[in-house]
Design a protein around this motif. Structure first.
Motif, mmCIF file in Angstrom:
data_model
loop_
_atom_site.group_PDB
_atom_site.id
_atom_site.type_symbol
_atom_site.label_atom_id
_atom_site.label_comp_id
_atom_site.label_asym_id
_atom_site.label_seq_id
_atom_site.Cartn_x
_atom_site.Cartn_y
_atom_site.Cartn_z
ATOM 1 N N SER A 180 -4.288 -3.611 -5.895
ATOM 2 C CA SER A 180 -5.618 -4.898 -5.890
ATOM 3 C C SER A 180 -5.724 -5.258 -7.667
ATOM 4 O O SER A 180 -6.352 -6.875 -7.611
ATOM 5 C CB SER A 180 -6.971 -3.661 -5.117
ATOM 6 O OG SER A 180 -6.507 -2.643 -6.000
ATOM 7 N N THR A 181 -5.414 -4.593 -7.846
ATOM 8 C CA THR A 181 -5.963 -5.782 -9.634
ATOM 9 C C THR A 181 -5.014 -7.151 -9.449
ATOM 10 O O THR A 181 -6.065 -7.910 -9.952
ATOM 11 C CB THR A 181 -5.349 -4.196 -11.127
ATOM 12 O OG1 THR A 181 -5.924 -3.547 -10.167
ATOM 13 C CG2 THR A 181 -5.432 -4.531 -11.944
ATOM 14 N N ASP A 201 8.504 -3.194 -7.131
ATOM 15 C CA ASP A 201 8.704 -1.892 -6.794
ATOM 16 C C ASP A 201 8.150 -1.664 -4.462
ATOM 17 O O ASP A 201 7.916 -3.140 -4.443
ATOM 18 C CB ASP A 201 7.921 -0.671 -6.560
ATOM 19 C CG ASP A 201 6.439 -1.183 -6.970
ATOM 20 O OD1 ASP A 201 6.040 -1.482 -6.256
ATOM 21 O OD2 ASP A 201 5.435 -0.247 -7.490
ATOM 22 N N HIS A 253 0.578 5.546 -14.331
ATOM 23 C CA HIS A 253 1.737 5.157 -14.149
ATOM 24 C C HIS A 253 1.904 3.335 -13.762
ATOM 25 O O HIS A 253 0.461 3.181 -13.531
ATOM 26 C CB HIS A 253 2.506 5.662 -12.759
ATOM 27 C CG HIS A 253 1.450 5.611 -11.177
ATOM 28 N ND1 HIS A 253 1.297 5.965 -10.379
ATOM 29 C CD2 HIS A 253 0.968 3.620 -10.815
ATOM 30 C CE1 HIS A 253 0.586 5.247 -9.033
ATOM 31 N NE2 HIS A 253 0.674 3.963 -9.464
ATOM 32 N N ALA A 302 4.234 0.408 -11.870
ATOM 33 C CA ALA A 302 5.049 0.654 -10.920
ATOM 34 C C ALA A 302 5.094 1.738 -10.210
ATOM 35 O O ALA A 302 3.289 2.286 -10.283
ATOM 36 C CB ALA A 302 6.317 0.239 -11.240
ATOM 37 N N PHE A 303 5.535 2.546 -9.906
ATOM 38 C CA PHE A 303 5.788 3.738 -9.064
ATOM 39 C C PHE A 303 6.578 4.439 -10.228
ATOM 40 O O PHE A 303 6.911 5.812 -9.558
ATOM 41 C CB PHE A 303 6.122 3.747 -8.172
ATOM 42 C CG PHE A 303 5.385 3.289 -6.883
ATOM 43 C CD1 PHE A 303 4.670 3.707 -6.841
ATOM 44 C CD2 PHE A 303 5.375 2.757 -5.783
ATOM 45 C CE1 PHE A 303 2.598 3.810 -5.829
ATOM 46 C CE2 PHE A 303 4.858 2.141 -4.386
ATOM 47 C CZ PHE A 303 3.565 2.990 -4.916
ATOM 48 N N ARG A 335 -6.663 4.652 1.503
ATOM 49 C CA ARG A 335 -7.232 3.239 1.185
ATOM 50 C C ARG A 335 -6.813 2.662 2.513
ATOM 51 O O ARG A 335 -7.134 1.780 3.508
ATOM 52 C CB ARG A 335 -7.940 3.628 0.676
ATOM 53 C CG ARG A 335 -7.298 2.504 -0.776
ATOM 54 C CD ARG A 335 -8.328 2.088 -1.884
ATOM 55 N NE ARG A 335 -8.174 0.942 -3.015
ATOM 56 C CZ ARG A 335 -7.057 1.480 -4.037
ATOM 57 N NH1 ARG A 335 -6.825 2.472 -3.919
ATOM 58 N NH2 ARG A 335 -7.076 -0.037 -4.539
ATOM 59 N N LYS A 390 -10.131 3.770 -13.987
ATOM 60 C CA LYS A 390 -8.580 3.235 -14.478
ATOM 61 C C LYS A 390 -9.211 3.636 -16.541
ATOM 62 O O LYS A 390 -8.243 3.345 -16.932
ATOM 63 C CB LYS A 390 -8.601 1.846 -14.731
ATOM 64 C CG LYS A 390 -8.160 1.378 -12.942
ATOM 65 C CD LYS A 390 -6.750 2.052 -12.767
ATOM 66 C CE LYS A 390 -6.607 1.587 -10.989
ATOM 67 N NZ LYS A 390 -6.039 0.689 -10.872
HETATM 68 C C1 GLP Z 1 0.228 1.025 -7.506
HETATM 69 C C2 GLP Z 1 1.450 0.203 -7.635
HETATM 70 C C3 GLP Z 1 1.527 0.100 -9.105
HETATM 71 C C4 GLP Z 1 -0.083 -0.698 -9.191
HETATM 72 C C5 GLP Z 1 -1.220 0.853 -8.625
HETATM 73 C C6 GLP Z 1 -2.661 0.474 -9.234
HETATM 74 O O1 GLP Z 1 0.757 2.472 -7.129
HETATM 75 N N1 GLP Z 1 2.658 1.074 -7.411
HETATM 76 O O2 GLP Z 1 2.509 -1.163 -9.611
HETATM 77 O O3 GLP Z 1 -0.518 -0.713 -10.359
HETATM 78 O O4 GLP Z 1 -0.701 0.918 -7.508
HETATM 79 O O5 GLP Z 1 -2.773 -0.412 -8.464
HETATM 80 P P1 GLP Z 1 -4.353 -1.266 -7.462
HETATM 81 O O6 GLP Z 1 -4.283 -1.722 -8.874
HETATM 82 O O7 GLP Z 1 -4.639 -1.231 -6.075
HETATM 83 O O8 GLP Z 1 -5.208 -0.554 -8.625
#
Ligand code: GLP
Length: 265
Positions: free
Chosen positions: A38-39, A67, A138, A140-141, A167, A202
């Protein structure tokens, strides 16, 4: 690291988009590393607006996504292929053949990952890598304890990540267990890295990445080893930074900071 803290998600997204557009205008055949989650949605929205209203051109741009979930076909609404098309690619004038997202349905993971690494190299390397961060730090993953020298590979997702991402799925059991992800070493080869984070959830991960020891327990901390990282945060995501006053002071007084990154008085 250059750390910029904004009053709202909109402001940080606009600043990150403006900084990305600066590079695209200077180098129209830039290679962008893209993130899902979502970011970066606000950043993509702003780049789409700049394309529509200001003619920001993507016709010579190449992109590599970080990823993809293993097992999800491109048509699955939670696949990162689907996400990128819905939220970015179909709204800009990028050529589909210039957009690379790891293949979650490949039969030969090792061969695919080697090919992906080679495609990045053959394209001239990534000019700007966009990154979000997971609540466990983390990028990416690259889950905690990923090698800080890792390359593109298949990775088992942590329970925390699967819980965080549940979610988006109908039920928790639907969240894939594996992903193909660029490695930390792959990411560190990008010429420039933009890390964006929003929200209090975060704050611990962000503080660990920026101020913590360099450790595979928070793979975002490996960014400390890179010479050109720009961090875009809102106040909430910056909430656990020990040197926050220092970063604010630099942001307000740094004469070389691009105008868009400077906090308005
Ligand atoms: C996943 C993705 C990441 C991302 C993270 C955070 O794990 N692989 O690249 O940074 O989600 O997601 P969000 O931005 O929804 O908090």
């Amino acid at each position: 690291m250059q750390i910029y803290i904004f009053d709202s998600y909109e402001d940080l997204s606009t600043a990150a988009a403006a900084a990305t557009a600066d590079t695209l205008n200077l180098k129209p055949d830039s290679v962008l590393g893209l993130a899902t989650g979502s970011t970066p949605l606000g950043l993509y929205r702003e780049l789409i607006r700049m394309h529509r209203e200001e003619g920001l051109d993507f016709s010579r741009v190449t992109t590599f996504n970080l990823d993809e979930y293993v097992g999800l076909p491109k048509t699955h609404p939670q696949s990162y292929h689907f996400f990128m098309n819905r939220n970015f690619f179909r709204h800009i004038n990028i050529l589909p053949q210039n957009t690379y997202v790891p293949a979650g349905t490949t039969n030969n993971h090792k061969a695919f990952c080697d090919w992906y690494e080679n495609r990045i190299k053959e394209s001239g390397g990534i000019d700007i890598q966009i990154l979000g961060i997971g609540t466990d730090g983390h990028i990416a993953f690259n889950e905690p304890t990923s090698s800080l020298g890792s390359r593109t590979r298949i990775k088992t997702l942590s329970k925390q990540t699967r819980d965080d991402n549940s979610r988006f799925f109908e039920k928790p059991g639907d969240v894939p267990v594996y992903a193909i992800t660029m490695g930390v070493g792959t990411i560190l080869e990008a010429r420039r890295i933009f890390l964006i984070a929003t929200g209090a959830a975060k704050a611990v991960a962000v503080a660990g990445a920026i101020e913590g020891p360099v450790s595979s327990m928070n793979t975002g901390s490996a960014l400390q080893l890179h010479q050109d990282v720009v961090v875009f945060l809102d106040n909430e995501a910056a909430g656990k930074l020990k040197l926050i006053d220092y970063y604010h002071w630099i942001q307000e007084n740094e004469p070389d900071a691009p105008e868009v990154l400077r906090k308005q008085p």
